[in-house]
Write an enzyme that holds these catalytic residues in place. Structure first.
Site, PDB file in Angstrom:
ATOM      1  N   GLU A 213      19.392  38.852 -19.530  1.00  0.00           N
ATOM      2  CA  GLU A 213      19.833  38.835 -18.131  1.00  0.00           C
ATOM      3  C   GLU A 213      20.679  40.052 -17.781  1.00  0.00           C
ATOM      4  O   GLU A 213      20.592  40.570 -16.659  1.00  0.00           O
ATOM      5  CB  GLU A 213      20.642  37.565 -17.848  1.00  0.00           C
ATOM      6  CG  GLU A 213      19.855  36.273 -17.927  1.00  0.00           C
ATOM      7  CD  GLU A 213      20.733  35.050 -17.690  1.00  0.00           C
ATOM      8  OE1 GLU A 213      21.809  35.199 -17.077  1.00  0.00           O
ATOM      9  OE2 GLU A 213      20.362  33.944 -18.123  1.00  0.00           O
ATOM     10  N   ASP A 214      21.514  40.506 -18.728  1.00  0.00           N
ATOM     11  CA  ASP A 214      22.555  41.484 -18.384  1.00  0.00           C
ATOM     12  C   ASP A 214      22.339  42.886 -18.961  1.00  0.00           C
ATOM     13  O   ASP A 214      23.126  43.791 -18.698  1.00  0.00           O
ATOM     14  CB  ASP A 214      23.926  40.975 -18.876  1.00  0.00           C
ATOM     15  CG  ASP A 214      24.282  39.628 -18.256  1.00  0.00           C
ATOM     16  OD1 ASP A 214      23.768  39.336 -17.164  1.00  0.00           O
ATOM     17  OD2 ASP A 214      25.068  38.879 -18.873  1.00  0.00           O
TER      18      ASP A 214
END
Length: 923
Positions: free
Chosen positions: A74-75
């Site tokens: 996600e990051d």
């Protein structure tokens, strides 16, 4: 944190496994380099903290690597393929299971919610590997431990989400240490004051319990029936739910009757039962408190024996007797099994996970439905019921007997013929109570109807019913769904589907996520879409279908019950209270003769609920069930009075116009239809401007339409020709024959009643003719031609409306009638004398045509199409008295013979209605 410090938590791993974790540790730090948490710490501190929580639980290398890297997809720019290649497909699958959905199609779909769909993905994948959820719980636990760094509003929403989902999931996995800490952290955010009080109550309870347990040990390890020394006794914390209940009650927390819980830890199962026997021999116990979760494990796999003993001073002690292995599972749940060889067959400990796949499949493309089913079926509170052969199952609180049938008998429940609770037959919608015993009688074939969807509350039952309903062919489902939607529209006074353009209908249907009407019809047939929701979307268009709820209206429900049925109803008050929010305070009970009781309920109901409550009341023995819109009752009464007044005075005003101003019947007929043309044009334009939907044009190539037009024109012309020469009462009384003809058709099997009614009619007309020598044959002929034309118009008009499904398009229908009647009047204009009348007379003719010839019909058919009144024609004989009274007041021309003739004809017209009412009450 440095690797050396971190590595000290990995002593349970081999050197090779520690090396894999080391590589993940380094990747975690480098991937999140430069990223900060809200607290200001490096972001990598979070995945490291989550991994340490799991390491303390004995997690294996794959789980620890996945925990370290659970946020990189996600990051960061790291891909799933990279993780799979560098570590393993198992690690990649664990990380993928915890990663939120980032799908544009989900965000754009009107009935999908990204957060719920991410949750759906995770709970489905946890069936393949339960470690996904264990890692997610550890992730959520650390986030809640550091929630204070978030903004206040985000703290609230994050804590509420944790309470609604992850606390309950931890409980369902028997991870009570996790669920207890998570719930406490949530309470501290959501209600700090209550959290402080509960913490103080828990501390006080534990101090008091410690003293009591010391005394308990002395008594148990002594003579004459000593407890084996290897059995240990310890205080167990009360749950937050229990503490809340204690706080909310009036119980004195310093009372000697303190409520404490003790855990008895034994070496094996036989010693558990031995301990139970010793406790029951030494002290009294609450009979209904005993629960055997060893032979029948709880839904989360928990095992143990529960009982409540009563000490000498009345103090009640809840005793939970377990082996040490059971104790470990009670506190840490599936995390004691999922990280080693015991993970094989772990889902046998969690039978509730079997429900996830069918619930998800049944609610595909419906995020809110999946969320509701998850909350109700899987995460909600439960009750125990008993089936054949001592079977014990858990159901969600609020489940009905039909839900219980599906939980107990699976697919066999689709053939249910009769359900018994504790040996007594019960309606399918009856709510279950904890401890009920359930049995079924099955038919040889499926007995499912769509009504069953209204009588179940669990996603398991709904999915099974929908599956069977969906087994028909596509065309059958389209036709079935269309029929169900059409029936619902009629009941809600929304007209026929055929009356609206497909583009208009699709505006609302599209907001529900369907790309065609056929898709919506199939969804209705399958039970995935409620007809009431589809109607709300069509007629109350909104930007998104997620929050569509059918409108509720204040209603009065009236019905009668026998004494036995009244007992049955009161036994089902819980069902009424839960489904319709009915309490005894909302119920007015009126005793009447013949062992009958009249009952009146007043409550808010949707259109669909108005239908279902009537069906369900009849199922428990209610008779004469009527559901009325309370706020419209006064309007109905006033409207009926207005309609009867206008219709009754119509011939009087026409007669006065014709006589007073020497207007010809031809002229009044012409003015009538051109006035009605203007009125109908205005009404049609008003409806078009205010309706969100577009109507399909009515077909003009219809013999019944042209017959209606011709008959209507003749009705007006010969009515006015008759009224030129006769009194209004002499026109109205015979006109009742048109209603007689229709009544005779409906009641043709009751020939004796109709013979008596026709006798009254003939006698009344003969009396009227004999008592009125001035009533010429010519005027009588015109009257009966008008009656015949009106009868033809009534039959032809109703046939056309039925064939072409005219309901909400009634304004369009009236415009067509007025338009073509006005065209028929055009050839008569050369013979008319309209220019001879002054403006005041023309104004009176126009006003008469609008308010007496047009308005009452518009009001009547509008209310009829909206199902607000459907009884006016049954009481049309009352027009006789309206006309007689009006004639006496405005013209001062009435005789006793006329009144008597009117009364005889009215009595004949009322006779079938009276006989039908008497017969209905007898039955």
């Amino acid at each position: 944190m440095q690797w050396k410090e971190f590595e000290s938590s990995l002593r349970h791993l081999s050197a090779a496994e520690r090396e894999r974790v080391h590589r993940a540790f380094e990747l975690c730090i480098s991937a999140h380099e430069g990223q900060k948490r809200k607290s200001g710490e490096p972001y990598s501190s979070h995945p490291i903290a989550v991994t340490l929580i799991l390491a303390d639980m004995g997690a294996g290398a794959d789980s620890l690597v996945a925990a370290l890297l659970h946020d990189v997809l996600e990051d960061t720019d790291i891909t799933l393929a990279y993780i799979e290649k560098r570590f393993s497909p198992t690690v990649a699958a664990l990380i993928e299971g915890m990663t939120k959905l980032d799908d544009q199609s989900v965000r754009e779909h009107p009935t999908l919610d990204e957060e719920i769909e991410s949750l759906r993905k995770m709970v489905i994948l946890m069936q393949e590997d339960i470690r996904i959820m264990v890692i997610k719980l550890a992730d959520r636990l650390h986030n809640m431990r550091t929630v204070q760094y978030l903004a206040k509003e985000r703290q609230q929403s994050f804590a509420q989400e944790t309470m609604d989902i992850y606390v309950k999931i931890a409980e369902r996995m028997s991870m009570h240490d996790f669920s207890d800490e998570l719930e406490g952290l949530c309470l501290a955010v959501l209600d700090p004051g209550t959290f402080t009080k509960l913490t103080q109550l828990r501390d006080a309870n534990e101090r008091q319990a410690a003293k009591l347990v010391d005394a308990l040990r002395e008594s148990l390890y002594g003579e004459p029936e000593p407890l084996p020394e290897e059995v240990t006794v310890r205080v167990e914390q009360k749950t937050w739910d229990h503490l809340r209940a204690r706080l909310a009650s009036d119980t004195d927390t310093h009372s000697v009757r303190s409520d404490i819980t003790c855990a008895f830890l034994c070496k094996d199962i036989s010693q558990c039962y031995e301990t139970l026997g010793i406790l029951h021999q030494k002290w009294q116990h609450e009979i209904l408190s005993f629960k055997d979760f060893i032979n029948a494990p709880a839904i989360n796999g928990y095992r143990g024996l529960h009982t409540t003993i009563i000490l000498e001073k009345g103090t009640r002690v809840r005793c939970k007797i377990r082996t040490k292995e059971m104790q470990k599972y009670a506190r840490k749940g599936v995390s004691t099994l999922c990280f080693d060889h015991k993970a094989i067959g772990i889902m046998n400990y969690l039978p509730w996970t079997e429900r996830i796949a069918p619930l998800s499949k049944d609610t595909a493309d419906k995020s809110q439905e999946f969320w509701d089913s998850l909350q109700n079926d899987i995460l909600g509170k439960s009750i125990f019921i008993y089936g054949p052969d001592d079977t014990t199952i858990q159901l969600p609180t609020g489940a009905t007997v039909l839900d219980g049938a599906f939980y107990l008998f699976k697919e066999k429940a689709l053939k249910t013929k009769l359900i018994k609770i504790n040996g007594k037959g019960a309606p399918f919608f009856t709510p279950l109570n904890d401890g009920d015993a359930l049995s079924l009688e099955l038919a040889s074939r499926h007995t499912v109807t769509r009504d069953w969807l209204e009588w179940v509350h669990t996603g398991v039952a709904i999915a099974a019913i929908r599956s069977l309903l969906g087994s028909a062919s596509r065309q059958q489902k389209i036709e079935s769904g269309k029929r169900v939607l059409q029936d619902a529209m009629i009941k809600q006074a929304r007209g026929y589907l055929k009356e609206f353009t497909e583009e208009s209908l699709m505006q609302g249907i599209h907001s529900l996520g369907y790309t065609s009407l056929d898709e919506a019809f199939i969804a209705i047939a399958d039970g995935h879409l409620q007809a009431s929701v589809a109607i709300a979307a069509i007629f109350q268009p909104v930007k998104s279908g997620k929050n569509l709820t059918p409108e509720k209206k204040y209603c009065t429900v009236r019905f009668t019950l026998s004494s036995a049925s009244l007992h049955e109803l009161l036994s089902h008050m819980l069902f009424l209270e839960e489904k319709y929010d009915v309490s005894l305070g909302d119920m007015q009970i009126l005793l009447s003769g013949h062992r009958q009781t009249k009952i009146v309920l007043r409550l808010d109901l949707t259109s669909e609920e108005r239908q279902s409550i009537a069906t369900e009341l009849r199922a428990v023995g209610a008779n004469n069930v009527r559901v009325l819109l309370t706020h419209s009752m006064l309007r109905q009464v006033l409207t009926v009075i207005l309609i009867f007044t206008l219709w009754g005075f119509d011939p009087i005003i026409a007669h006065l116009l014709l006589k007073t101003h020497q207007i010809s019947a031809l002229d009044l007929t012409i003015v009538r239809f051109f006035s009605l043309l203007g009125l109908s044009a205005v009404m049609l334009l008003w409806i078009r401007l205010h309706s969100p939907l577009r109507f399909v044009a009515l077909p003009l190539r219809s013999k019944t339409l042209w017959l209606s037009v011709g008959a209507l024109f003749l009705v007006a012309l010969f009515t006015y020709l008759s009224l030129e020469q006769t009194l209004p009462s002499h026109y109205t009384i015979p006109m009742t024959v048109s209603g007689f003809l229709l009544t005779t058709i409906v009641n043709r099997k009751r020939w004796k009643t109709m013979l008596a009614a026709w006798t009254c009619f003939v006698v009344g007309i003969v009396l009227l003719i004999i008592s009125t020598p001035s009533w010429t044959f010519r005027s009588m002929l015109f009257t009966f031609i008008a009656i015949a034309a009106f009868t033809v118009f009534s039959v032809a008009s109703e046939r056309y409306k039925r064939l072409e499904q005219v309901d909400v398009r009634v304004a369009q229908y009236f415009f067509i009638l007025s338009f073509f009647c006005a065209l028929l009047a055009l050839p008569l204009l050369p013979s008319a004398h309209l220019l001879q009348y002054g403006a005041p007379v023309m104004a009176r003719m126009i006003l008469f045509s609008v308010f007496f010839a047009g308005l009452p019909y518009y009001i009547y058919y509008y209310l009829l199409s909206h199902r607000e009144i459907d009884f006016v024609m049954r009481f049309s004989f009352l027009l006789i008295f309206t006309t007689i009274v009006g004639q006496a007041v405005l013209m001062n021309q009435i005789t006793q013979a006329t009144f008597l003739a009117g009364a005889i004809v009215a009595a004949g017209a009322a006779l079938p209605l009276i006989i039908n009412t008497i017969n209905r009450r007898r039955h």
